[in-house]
Design a protein around this motif. Structure first.
Motif, PDB file in Angstrom:
ATOM      1  N   ASP A   3      -4.685  22.174  58.889  1.00  6.60           N
ATOM      2  CA  ASP A   3      -4.594  22.757  57.553  1.00  6.60           C
ATOM      3  C   ASP A   3      -5.812  22.408  56.708  1.00  6.60           C
ATOM      4  N   PHE A   4      -6.349  21.210  56.896  1.00  5.42           N
ATOM      5  CA  PHE A   4      -7.554  20.806  56.172  1.00  5.42           C
ATOM      6  C   PHE A   4      -8.711  21.749  56.487  1.00  5.42           C
ATOM      7  N   PHE A   5      -8.882  22.078  57.766  1.00 13.49           N
ATOM      8  CA  PHE A   5      -9.989  22.946  58.147  1.00 13.49           C
ATOM      9  C   PHE A   5      -9.793  24.375  57.648  1.00 13.49           C
ATOM     10  N   ILE A   6      -8.560  24.863  57.658  1.00 12.48           N
ATOM     11  CA  ILE A   6      -8.293  26.209  57.161  1.00 12.48           C
ATOM     12  C   ILE A   6      -8.548  26.277  55.659  1.00 12.48           C
ATOM     13  N   ARG A   7      -8.073  25.274  54.921  1.00 12.89           N
ATOM     14  CA  ARG A   7      -8.332  25.251  53.469  1.00 12.89           C
ATOM     15  C   ARG A   7      -9.820  25.109  53.179  1.00 12.89           C
ATOM     16  N   GLU A  10     -11.446  28.472  53.642  1.00 18.03           N
ATOM     17  CA  GLU A  10     -11.208  29.349  52.501  1.00 18.03           C
ATOM     18  C   GLU A  10     -12.151  29.015  51.348  1.00 18.03           C
ATOM     19  N   LYS A  11     -12.345  27.724  51.085  1.00 16.72           N
ATOM     20  CA  LYS A  11     -13.274  27.308  50.031  1.00 16.72           C
ATOM     21  C   LYS A  11     -14.709  27.679  50.382  1.00 16.72           C
ATOM     22  N   PHE A  66     -13.462  41.119  55.013  1.00 15.79           N
ATOM     23  CA  PHE A  66     -13.239  40.841  56.429  1.00 15.79           C
ATOM     24  C   PHE A  66     -13.058  39.347  56.688  1.00 15.79           C
ATOM     25  N   MET A  67     -13.796  38.508  55.943  1.00 16.49           N
ATOM     26  CA  MET A  67     -13.630  37.065  56.131  1.00 16.49           C
ATOM     27  C   MET A  67     -12.238  36.620  55.673  1.00 16.49           C
ATOM     28  N   TYR A  68     -11.806  37.102  54.507  1.00 14.46           N
ATOM     29  CA  TYR A  68     -10.468  36.743  54.024  1.00 14.46           C
ATOM     30  C   TYR A  68      -9.378  37.385  54.884  1.00 14.46           C
ATOM     31  N   LEU A  69      -9.659  38.528  55.478  1.00 19.02           N
ATOM     32  CA  LEU A  69      -8.698  39.159  56.380  1.00 19.02           C
ATOM     33  C   LEU A  69      -8.431  38.272  57.589  1.00 19.02           C
TER      34      LEU A  69
END
Length: 91
Positions: A3-7, A10-11, A66-69
């Motif tokens: 979860d740390f890497f996913i958050r 996103e940042k 596309f990145m947020y997708l």
């Protein structure tokens, strides 16, 4: 840890988009002020600056989308797997 890497991703995507927007604004100002000398003579002006603004803005929207997708697909898949696991243990 995952979860740390996913958050963090996103940042990082948000930071990249902000930097792209800043670069677009700097590029528009540079082109409007007469920059961008080409091989055929004087370049720049208001029309090339507006074209750069429009097409650069479209590029930023597409790339950011596309990145947020990609991140959204991951999150939806994770929620689906969690829902399936919760349904499997409820039986």
């Amino acid at each position: 840890m995952r979860d740390f890497f996913i958050r963090s991703l996103e940042k990082l995507i948000g930071l990249i988009i902000v930097l792209m927007i800043i670069g677009l604004i700097i590029g528009v100002i540079a082109i409007a002020m007469g920059g961008g000398m080409g091989p055929y003579g004087q370049g720049g002006g208001i029309v090339p600056a507006l074209l750069f603004l429009v097409f650069g803005g479209l590029y930023i929207v597409l790339i950011g989308g596309f990145m947020y997708l990609g991140v959204g697909i991951y999150q939806n898949t994770l929620r689906t797997a969690q829902a399936l696991e919760a349904g499997k243990t409820a039986r």
